[in-house]
Design a protein around this motif. Structure first.
Motif, short mmCIF file in Angstrom:
data_model
loop_
_atom_site.label_atom_id
_atom_site.label_comp_id
_atom_site.label_asym_id
_atom_site.label_seq_id
_atom_site.Cartn_x
_atom_site.Cartn_y
_atom_site.Cartn_z
N LEU A 114 0.83 -1.20 0.00
CA LEU A 114 0.00 0.00 0.00
C LEU A 114 0.86 1.25 0.00
O LEU A 114 1.97 1.26 0.53
N ASP A 115 0.31 2.29 -0.62
CA ASP A 115 0.88 3.62 -0.51
C ASP A 115 -0.21 4.46 0.13
O ASP A 115 -1.13 4.89 -0.54
N GLY A 116 -0.12 4.65 1.45
CA GLY A 116 -1.25 5.22 2.17
C GLY A 116 -2.36 4.19 2.16
O GLY A 116 -2.20 3.10 2.67
N GLU A 117 -3.48 4.56 1.55
CA GLU A 117 -4.54 3.56 1.41
C GLU A 117 -4.61 3.02 0.00
O GLU A 117 -5.47 2.20 -0.31
N VAL A 118 -3.75 3.48 -0.87
CA VAL A 118 -3.84 3.10 -2.27
C VAL A 118 -3.06 1.80 -2.49
O VAL A 118 -1.91 1.67 -2.05
N VAL A 119 -3.70 0.86 -3.15
CA VAL A 119 -3.07 -0.43 -3.41
C VAL A 119 -2.10 -0.27 -4.57
O VAL A 119 -2.48 0.16 -5.66
N THR A 120 -0.83 -0.58 -4.34
CA THR A 120 0.14 -0.49 -5.43
C THR A 120 0.45 -1.86 -6.00
O THR A 120 0.90 -1.97 -7.12
N ASP A 121 0.27 -2.89 -5.21
CA ASP A 121 0.52 -4.23 -5.74
C ASP A 121 -0.29 -5.22 -4.93
O ASP A 121 -0.56 -4.99 -3.74
N ILE B 90 -12.89 -1.64 -12.83
CA ILE B 90 -13.33 -1.93 -14.20
C ILE B 90 -12.50 -3.06 -14.78
O ILE B 90 -11.27 -3.05 -14.73
N LEU B 91 -13.21 -4.07 -15.31
CA LEU B 91 -12.56 -5.16 -16.04
C LEU B 91 -12.89 -4.94 -17.51
O LEU B 91 -14.01 -5.18 -17.94
N PRO B 92 -11.91 -4.45 -18.31
CA PRO B 92 -12.25 -4.14 -19.70
C PRO B 92 -12.61 -5.41 -20.46
O PRO B 92 -12.18 -6.51 -20.12
N ARG B 93 -13.38 -5.21 -21.50
CA ARG B 93 -13.87 -6.32 -22.32
C ARG B 93 -12.73 -7.20 -22.82
O ARG B 93 -12.78 -8.42 -22.73
N ASP C 154 -5.15 -6.72 -12.05
CA ASP C 154 -5.38 -5.59 -12.95
C ASP C 154 -6.50 -4.69 -12.46
O ASP C 154 -6.50 -3.49 -12.69
N MET C 155 -7.46 -5.32 -11.78
CA MET C 155 -8.63 -4.53 -11.40
C MET C 155 -8.38 -3.67 -10.17
O MET C 155 -8.96 -2.60 -10.05
N VAL C 156 -7.57 -4.12 -9.25
CA VAL C 156 -7.50 -3.39 -7.98
C VAL C 156 -6.36 -2.39 -7.90
O VAL C 156 -6.40 -1.50 -7.05
N ILE C 157 -5.36 -2.50 -8.76
CA ILE C 157 -4.22 -1.60 -8.58
C ILE C 157 -4.64 -0.16 -8.83
O ILE C 157 -5.31 0.15 -9.81
N GLY C 158 -4.28 0.70 -7.89
CA GLY C 158 -4.65 2.11 -7.98
C GLY C 158 -5.90 2.43 -7.18
O GLY C 158 -6.20 3.59 -6.96
N TRP C 159 -6.62 1.42 -6.76
CA TRP C 159 -7.79 1.67 -5.92
C TRP C 159 -7.41 1.58 -4.45
O TRP C 159 -6.31 1.17 -4.10
N LYS C 160 -8.33 1.92 -3.60
CA LYS C 160 -8.05 1.95 -2.18
C LYS C 160 -8.38 0.60 -1.54
O LYS C 160 -8.96 -0.27 -2.18
N VAL C 161 -7.99 0.46 -0.26
CA VAL C 161 -8.22 -0.81 0.42
C VAL C 161 -9.71 -1.14 0.43
O VAL C 161 -10.12 -2.28 0.18
N ALA C 162 -10.53 -0.12 0.70
CA ALA C 162 -11.97 -0.35 0.76
C ALA C 162 -12.49 -0.82 -0.59
O ALA C 162 -13.39 -1.67 -0.66
N ASP C 163 -11.89 -0.29 -1.69
CA ASP C 163 -12.33 -0.73 -3.01
C ASP C 163 -11.89 -2.15 -3.29
O ASP C 163 -12.60 -2.92 -3.91
#
Lengths: 368, 370, 181
Positions: free
Chosen positions: A29-36, A206-209, A342-351
């Motif tokens: 995490l970077d703060g609450e943001v998921v980096t990996d 978002i999971l792109p098509r 792919d879906m979670v990177i850049g989102w927060k822990v809650a996401d």
């Protein structure tokens, strides 16, 4: 002066209320943001594929109950479809209709659990879950009436189903089908337009098509990304070509679409059940004449169905003996969660929690 | 003149020594307040569990005593008997102090809550400012607990708590200033006495802001990010057990009671009401406010942390400032005997402002490129 | 993301939960209130009919746990006489395959479901404990001839919406359930 910072590593699971079983995610995490994120599976491995090699073909059916324990019925169906393909057994028509009714009831029940716990992950304190649990309880009562247990049904047999329906089943099913749309309306009233819920789930994860197709995702996860793919329509097994229903698709493939696709599929499943009730022959055999200890010819077969969570397949290699030489299970959720990173990177822990919840993961199926 | 002052006068007339005249009534008052508060908190816990289970078509606790009323006591006994575990990596001293730091300020708030006419421990002339000041101390306690536990989940919770409290303090204070303008005093007693028309009608927008803000201050759904059980498990008190956990647990409900009391005092005309005695009216109103809080908890999902702060800064803060300016102008322009015109004007303005801001307001946030 | 609906969605949800406040709870308070299980229930503990059993051992082969122990010897007219029929209900998964496989209707699933034991040894059931008795009744799983004796299953679908329940905010703890209770 630059401040020296470092990543924050967090283990989510194996014991965590929102991992839906024993699943582990190693986050940085970077703060609450998921980096990996690194998903780690295998905590619920019971070796079902290996156990199956020492069981007869009928004895494997109780084992398949323990795969996706929220949708045991469809696991049974998938396995039986595979064995029937292997041995070339023709299933009686009434048995096919019973299978379809039960698969669709199971789909409603499984989707209800998926949506309910997804909303729980969003933070709605158990209310949606308990409302949906009420209707799931009705479905489970019906299953209990027919096959004697509430979760581990062991109902399907190679060549049909184990017992015919009791007399009181059809009126009860009719009542359920009649009153279910009202409850689905209530679920929509409860949460569908809720601003907080929309803010939490629209555009999130978002999971792109293209990604969805590339990883081989299936089920509501794939359909939410806008791919019109449903094995019931595309490769109609059983008698699904006789029914009139729509494939529900989402638009962008975010958490909201995955939620909404499931809610719509419940209605479509009810449509299928209604038609099946009308078309079903009143009398007739419910199982082909298959002995309990039977030896299919040597060979291999891959049977697959559209389970509630996606494309569930069983690959069976037979050497002509009483037990399969090799059984392989192709679980939809294991394939689906490969997209998680792919879906979670850049989102927060809650996401992360709600994205994972929207995938509808059952660990019994992933770890096998 | 409060009941405490009357008690002092009686003692003085009995020729008690000076120190006893001040000490004895204060001690008696403190003991009464603490015991009342703890009893009501226990009823609260039962009421919430019972009510939320009825919202969820369950029954809730009903085994222990009539309708399960003694269930919180049984729970308390169970918690007290549990082993007090301190993690090895914890900061032992701060880990010990944190529950006290959370719990004591919450009890201190009740010093200025008027339970009835004159039934107040200290009629401070800055009563409501005192409440704001004291209640902020608990945040430090929460952060201490989160930091000292040495747990990563509680650490995230501590970070969230600071962001949340800093954001929501400002709109809450601004909405209180609106009331102080109308009343002309910060004293809780004066605020209640000034409410011929309850301020919920007089300042609907202010009530809305204060109510949402206090939901955030007491970590209630939909702002319960600190202990988001589906995300960070239990947040700041994840490493606490036994008596220390009980302090957090009581504190959580104590602060709900305190804020329900303050909302009743500020907006629902406090103890005032026909027929029934003032204390009963006060408790009924407090219970109603708390039931609404439970109702909200049973329905709504949780905000995300960036949406939470965005909601405070972009939605509530501007509305609070506009509300304050409006009230100030109205207090200058409208004479006191025409106060009811303010009701109409303010309801109109509240509707217009909320509709307008709903259109303008964006939560923002979302994916961060990493 | 905008607040385009001015909180109407939130208000709708709140209205629904308020509506549920006045609906009867669906909780079943288990030891006080017992629902009738399904007639085909696969309850704990099998029921074994010694007069019908020929000792053929099909059930032992059908069991995927290898859990049924059957010891026989040859009696008069070369028939099997069962010396020992034993199963460990602690290892049994109650799949019902043994009942399904029995060619002589000598086995049935039990209807009882309160079979907790204090010792593992007690869970091993021999001939006497498996025989039919007052408390130990067979279910209709694969044995439809027993169905008529069993009470009708209480379904949430029927008896917990309209029938029999007092509608109050806090219904008393010990209340009567609907017609099937």
């Amino acid at each position: 002066m630059p401040i020296k910072t470092e990543s924050f590593y967090l283990n989510v699971g194996p014991q965590h209320p929102s991992t839906h079983g024993v699943f582990r995610l190693r986050l940085s995490l970077d703060g609450e943001v998921v980096t990996d994120v690194e998903p780690i599976v295998g905590y619920l491995h019971r070796g079902i594929e290996k156990l199956a090699e020492t069981r007869t073909y009928t004895q494997i059916i109780p084992l398949t109950d323990r795969l996706d324990y929220l949708a045991s019925m469809t696991d049974n169906v998938a396995y039986c479809v595979a064995v029937e393909k292997l041995a070339g057994i023709k299933v009686p028509e009434r048995a096919e209709y019973i299978r379809i009714i039960f698969s669709e009831l199971m789909r409603i029940s499984s989707h209800m659990m998926a949506v309910g716990f997804y909303l729980n992950d969003c933070g709605a304190f158990f209310t949606p879950v308990l409302y949906m649990w009420r209707e799931r309880e009705k479905i489970i009562d019906l299953f209990d009436m027919v096959c004697g247990q509430r979760l581990l049904y062991n109902y399907m047999r190679v060549g049909g189903v184990s017992q015919d329906l009791p007399d009181e089943f059809m009126p009860a099913l009719k009542k359920f089908v009649d009153e279910m749309p009202r409850y689905i309306g209530e679920y929509n009233q409860l949460i569908k337009q809720n601003e907080i819920f929309l803010a939490r789930s629209k555009g999130v994860g978002i999971l792109p098509r293209e990604t969805a197709i590339n990883i081989g995702a299936s089920g509501p996860v794939l359909r939410a990304s806008g791919v019109k793919w449903d094995l019931r329509k595309m490769d109609p097994y059983s008698l699904y070509d006789r029914f009139d229903f729509d494939i529900c698709t989402g638009e962008v493939g975010d958490c909201y679409d995955r939620y909404w696709v499931r809610m719509q599929e419940m209605t479509q499943s009810l449509r299928i059940i209604e038609q099946a009730m009308k078309q079903m022959p009143d009398k007739g055999p419910v199982c082909a004449d298959v002995p309990q200890f039977f030896r299919p010819p040597a060979g291999e077969a891959y049977g697959y169905i559209e389970a509630p969570k996606g494309n569930l397949g069983f690959y069976i290699v037979s050497d002509g003996s009483i037990a399969p030489y090799r059984l392989h299970i192709f679980p939809p959720t294991l394939i689906n969660i490969t997209a998680l990173r792919d879906m979670v990177i850049g989102w927060k822990v809650a996401d992360l929690i709600i994205i994972f919840g929207s995938m509808d993961v059952v660990l019994g199926e992933i770890d096998r | 003149m409060t009941l405490l002052d009357q008690f002092q006068l009686i003692l003085k007339s009995q020729n008690w020594p000076d120190w006893a005249v001040y000490l004895v009534p204060a001690l008696v008052g403190i003991i009464i307040i603490i015991s009342v508060v703890l009893t009501v908190v226990i009823v609260y816990i039962w009421w919430e569990r019972r009510l939320i289970s009825r919202f969820q078509i369950r029954l809730g606790p009903n085994r222990c005593g009539p309708e399960g009323i003694f269930q919180p006591i049984a729970t308390a006994v169970k918690i007290l008997l549990k082993e007090d575990i301190v993690p090895e990596k914890a900061d032992k001293l701060i880990h010990f102090i944190a529950p006290i730091t959370v719990f004591v300020p919450i009890l201190l708030i009740f010093a200025v809550v008027p339970f009835g006419e004159g039934a107040i421990l200290a009629d401070l002339n800055v009563g409501i400012v005192y409440v704001i000041a004291i209640s902020s101390i608990s945040v430090i306690g929460i952060f201490m607990a989160a930091w000292a536990s040495g747990n990563k989940y509680s650490f995230i919770s501590g970070m969230r708590s600071i962001a949340q409290m800093v954001s929501y303090e400002i709109p809450v204070v601004l909405s209180i200033v609106g009331i102080a303008l109308v009343v002309g005093s910060f004293s809780m007693l004066k605020i209640v006495e000034a409410q011929n028309i309850p301020f919920i009608l007089l300042q609907p927008l202010g009530f809305l802001i204060f109510f949402l803000g206090s939901l955030a201050e007491m970590n209630r759904s939909p702002f319960d990010l600190l202990e988001a059980d589906s995300e960070i498990v239990a947040g700041y008190h994840i490493e606490y057990s036994g008596m220390k956990f009980a302090m957090f647990y009581l504190g959580e409900y104590g602060v709900a009671l305190a804020y329900a009391g303050i909302i009743t005092t500020l907006f629902l005309s406090g103890w005032q009401g026909p027929l029934l005695p003032p204390v009963i009216w006060f408790l009924i109103k407090v219970m109603m406010v708390f039931s609404v809080i439970v109702w909200i908890r049973s329905t709504l999902p949780r905000f995300r942390v960036d949406q939470l702060t965005a909601f405070a800064w972009k939605f509530m803060l501007p509305l609070a400032v506009i509300n304050l300016v409006l009230i100030a102008i109205e207090v200058l322009v409208i004479p006191a005997n025409l106060q009811w015109t303010m009701v109409l004007i303010n309801f109109g303005f509240a509707a217009v402002l909320i509709l307008l801001w709903s259109k303008l307001f964006t939560l923002g946030g979302g994916r961060v490129e990493v | 993301m905008k607040f385009e609906r001015y909180g109407i969605g939130i208000a709708k949800g709140l209205a629904l939960t308020l509506k549920h406040l006045f609906r009867a709870p669906i909780t079943v308070q288990y030891p006080d209130e017992k629902l009738n299980v399904s007639r085909r229930t696969r309850g704990n503990e099998l029921v074994w009919f010694p007069d019908k059993c020929t000792g053929c051992g099909t059930c032992t082969k059908a069991c995927l746990q290898g859990n049924i122990i059957l010891v026989t010897h040859r009696g008069e007219e070369n028939k099997f006489i069962v010396d020992k029929f034993e199963l460990d209900s602690g290892r049994c998964i109650f799949c019902g395959l043994c009942v399904e496989s029995c060619p002589y209707n000598a086995l049935a699933m039990g209807v009882d479901y309160e079979c907790a034991k204090y010792r593992r040894g007690d869970a091993v059931l021999g001939k006497e404990k498996l025989s039919l008795s007052e408390k130990h009744k067979p279910s209709a799983y694969y044995r439809p001839q027993f169905a008529a004796e069993l009470p009708e299953q209480s379904l949430l679908l029927y008896n917990r919406k309209e029938g029999g329940q007092k509608l109050s905010i806090f219904p008393l703890s010990k209340r009567k359930r609907g017609p099937h209770a």
